[in-house]
Design an enzyme around this catalytic site. Structure first.
Site, PDB file in Angstrom:
ATOM      1  N   GLU A  27      57.327  -2.640 -13.317  1.00 33.49           N
ATOM      2  CA  GLU A  27      58.679  -2.100 -13.455  1.00 33.49           C
ATOM      3  C   GLU A  27      59.701  -3.176 -13.078  1.00 33.49           C
ATOM      4  O   GLU A  27      59.404  -4.098 -12.304  1.00 33.49           O
ATOM      5  CB  GLU A  27      58.825  -0.889 -12.511  1.00 33.49           C
ATOM      6  N   ASN A 174      60.178   9.480 -18.356  1.00 35.28           N
ATOM      7  CA  ASN A 174      59.473   9.210 -17.097  1.00 35.28           C
ATOM      8  C   ASN A 174      60.017  10.135 -16.020  1.00 35.28           C
ATOM      9  O   ASN A 174      61.239  10.234 -15.850  1.00 35.28           O
ATOM     10  CB  ASN A 174      59.708   7.766 -16.658  1.00 35.28           C
ATOM     11  N   GLU A 175      59.138  10.798 -15.323  1.00 35.22           N
ATOM     12  CA  GLU A 175      59.531  11.669 -14.193  1.00 35.22           C
ATOM     13  C   GLU A 175      60.787  12.470 -14.552  1.00 35.22           C
ATOM     14  O   GLU A 175      61.780  12.454 -13.828  1.00 35.22           O
ATOM     15  CB  GLU A 175      59.725  10.850 -12.918  1.00 35.22           C
ATOM     16  N   TYR A 242      51.363   9.645  -5.439  1.00 37.31           N
ATOM     17  CA  TYR A 242      51.340   8.534  -4.480  1.00 37.31           C
ATOM     18  C   TYR A 242      50.704   8.985  -3.171  1.00 37.31           C
ATOM     19  O   TYR A 242      50.875  10.127  -2.737  1.00 37.31           O
ATOM     20  CB  TYR A 242      52.766   8.036  -4.223  1.00 37.31           C
ATOM     21  N   GLU A 299      51.046   6.615 -12.650  1.00 36.32           N
ATOM     22  CA  GLU A 299      51.518   6.035 -11.378  1.00 36.32           C
ATOM     23  C   GLU A 299      50.647   6.595 -10.264  1.00 36.32           C
ATOM     24  O   GLU A 299      50.614   7.802 -10.044  1.00 36.32           O
ATOM     25  CB  GLU A 299      53.000   6.371 -11.125  1.00 36.32           C
ATOM     26  N   GLN A 348      52.183  -1.063  -8.077  1.00 34.59           N
ATOM     27  CA  GLN A 348      52.513  -1.742  -9.296  1.00 34.59           C
ATOM     28  C   GLN A 348      51.836  -3.102  -9.273  1.00 34.59           C
ATOM     29  O   GLN A 348      51.406  -3.563  -8.222  1.00 34.59           O
ATOM     30  CB  GLN A 348      54.021  -1.886  -9.414  1.00 34.59           C
TER      31      GLN A 348
HETATM   32  O1  AHR Z   1      56.804   3.163  -8.650  1.00 29.62           O
HETATM   33  C1  AHR Z   1      58.041   3.385  -8.053  1.00 29.62           C
HETATM   34  C2  AHR Z   1      58.728   4.622  -8.600  1.00 29.62           C
HETATM   35  O2  AHR Z   1      58.003   5.752  -8.256  1.00 29.62           O
HETATM   36  C3  AHR Z   1      58.883   4.718 -10.088  1.00 29.62           C
HETATM   37  O3  AHR Z   1      59.987   4.047 -10.571  1.00 29.62           O
HETATM   38  C4  AHR Z   1      59.037   6.184 -10.311  1.00 29.62           C
HETATM   39  O4  AHR Z   1      58.576   6.590 -11.586  1.00 29.62           O
HETATM   40  C5  AHR Z   1      58.274   6.814  -9.162  1.00 29.62           C
HETATM   41  O5  AHR Z   1      59.012   7.752  -8.511  1.00 29.62           O
END
Ligand code: AHR
Length: 491
Positions: A27, A174-175, A242, A299, A348
């Site tokens: 990103e 995205n999201e 995450y 992600e 990432q």
């Molecule tokens: O990876 C960091 C961020 O986490 C990304 O930009 C977003 O899609 C997610 O919230």
């Protein structure tokens, strides 16, 4: 020492492990693109058209199959036209999500496709549904894939690329439940269906369209969008999850210094992926019993507090043996769920979150997570086979399963990957292998203390080593030290 029994049955062949499960994400965030992947043609750091050669080598070595770009949240404000053509004339951009920095857009569509061509990986674009327009997205696809004399291909030619590129993976938004517009799933799915109608296949290119799926355990989102999706309007839906070491987004914990307790809470948190994969897959099964639509975990990874003294908007964190264990757990889970999980992208690739590579000027560090991707790469394209562990527990107040494992076969070879997630106890694992006659076993191990890491002054502290396992007929025995990841290739 815990004695553990494990069973692998190569006659019980399951789904194919799509190589894209070993994918990555880059990103415009902090030092991922600029300074990380892209240093510009005039840099003294060896590069090809501005793309760091050491990064390309590192990505190639792990057979990176796919790379997602340009975000993330950044994709939701990205306007591709601003980043093509003469670099001196490109419009500057305020990166509203990440550190408020001004970007010069010198890395755009041409540079990203150049990177993917140098690495030999599939490009995966995240289209802007949040703040963009349908026309903008459909023209991007024309610009990239169309081969005629209409305005978009002519613009591409004027900007130096005669032939179209191939583009397979296209994320539409995205999201969109969050930074991509704070939408309800009912609203998003109407928008998705409208947008995807205008994302067409041109000049022999075939798009694999990916809808924005749920945030972690938002099962209602999955159910609502899956009701409207079918094999004609989508190839996949995304999932973002995450791992937060402390479980608290306001104080996530350090990437390099953490207690035993925090180690176990991280592994326990990451293992929730199993429940997410199972439950989202169950919902998908109701609407899509033939599994035409894949789950794309685009992600995932550990999200810590930033390294002391670094920009809080840049999400730069160190990477230890704990991250290696996290990577092994997730990749094993993805292999096992590869009937539904068709792609995954670690967040990432460089200098951001759970990176595989860190850079500092001309120096480069391959993180413990990188080495796990290296150990696991022979699973790519293999057929997952039955693998069961009579597991033990590890941990103190927080308990986790001690061993994670998966196995696959390809071209007459079997890959078995496992990790001992305990940080203080050895395991002796005895594998009973059916349906595969092996004459030799070659193994490598990545092992260390939980906080061991590679840094610029000591870049190879954590590195894979040869590792002896014993093979006797259909029995393979491995003595696995605490906090270790192992890969065995049997043939
Ligand atoms: O990876 C960091 C961020 O986490 C990304 O930009 C977003 O899609 C997610 O919230």
């Amino acid at each position: 020492m815990k004695k553990i029994s494990a069973y692998i049955n190569a006659k019980d062949k399951r789904s194919v492990i799509n190589p894209e499960i070993y994918g990555h994400f880059s990103e415009h965030l902090g030092r991922c693109i600029y300074d990380g992947i892209y240093v510009g043609e005039n840099s003294s750091i060896p590069n090809v058209r501005g793309i760091r050669s050491d990064i390309v080598e590192a990505f190639k070595n792990i057979k990176m199959p796919v790379l997602r770009w340009p975000g993330g949240c950044f994709a939701d404000t990205y306007h591709w036209q601003e980043a093509v053509g003469d670099k001196k004339l490109r419009k500057k951009e305020h990166n509203v999500h990440w550190g408020g920095v001004t970007e010069d857009n010198s890395f755009g569509t041409h540079e990203f496709f150049d990177l993917c061509e140098q690495v030999g990986c599939e490009p995966y674009l995240a289209g802007n549904l949040g703040s963009g327009t349908i026309q903008e997205l459909s023209e991007w696809i024309e610009y990239i894939t169309l081969d005629d004399t209409s305005p978009m291909p002519e613009l591409r030619r004027k900007n130096g690329r005669e032939k179209p590129w191939k583009l397979k993976y296209l994320g539409i938004g995205n999201e969109n439940w969050g930074c991509g517009g704070n939408m309800r799933p009912e609203y998003y799915i109407d928008e998705y269906i409208r947008y995807q109608t205008f994302c067409r296949d041109h000049s022999g290119n075939h798009l694999f369209k990916i809808a924005c799926g749920p945030n972690a355990m938002d099962y209602n989102w999955t159910d609502t969008i899956m009701k409207r999706l079918n094999k004609f309007n989508a190839g996949g839906i995304s999932l973002h999850y995450y791992t937060i070491p402390t479980g608290d987004w306001n104080k996530k914990g350090s990437g390099r210094k953490f207690s035993k307790e925090e180690y176990y809470s991280t592994i326990s948190g990451t293992l929730q992926m199993e429940e997410l994969l199972t439950r989202h897959s169950q919902i998908m099964d109701i609407h899509d019993p033939n599994k035409d639509i894949g789950l794309v975990v685009d992600e995932w990874g550990v999200w810590c507090d930033v390294e002391e003294g670094t920009n809080p908007g840049f999400l730069y964190q160190q990477n230890t043996m704990r991250d290696a264990i996290v990577a092994a757990c997730n990749l094993n889970m993805f292999n096992i769920h590869s009937d539904r999980v068709i792609m995954a992208n670690l967040a990432q690739a460089v200098n951001v979150l759970q990176s595989i590579v860190l850079t500092e000027g001309e120096k480069i560090v391959l993180t413990p997570t990188y080495h796990v991707f290296d150990l696991f790469k022979t699973h790519q394209g293999g057929r997952s086979v039955y693998c069961f562990i009579e597991n033990a527990e590890a941990g103190e107040s927080i308990k986790i399963p001690m061993i994670t494992c998966s196995a696959s076969v390809k071209d007459g070879k079997m890959t078995v990957t496992f990790a001992n997630c305990s940080i203080d106890e050895d395991a002796e694992i005895t594998f009973d292998i059916t349906g595969f006659e092996a004459e030799k076993a070659e193994a490598r191990i990545l092992t260390g203390e939980r906080q061991d890491l590679n840094d610029f002054d000591l870049p190879d502290k954590v590195a894979p080593k040869e590792y002896p396992v014993s093979l006797n007929g259909r029995t393979m025995t491995a003595a696995v030290p605490p906090c270790s990841v192992v890969s065995v290739i049997l043939e």
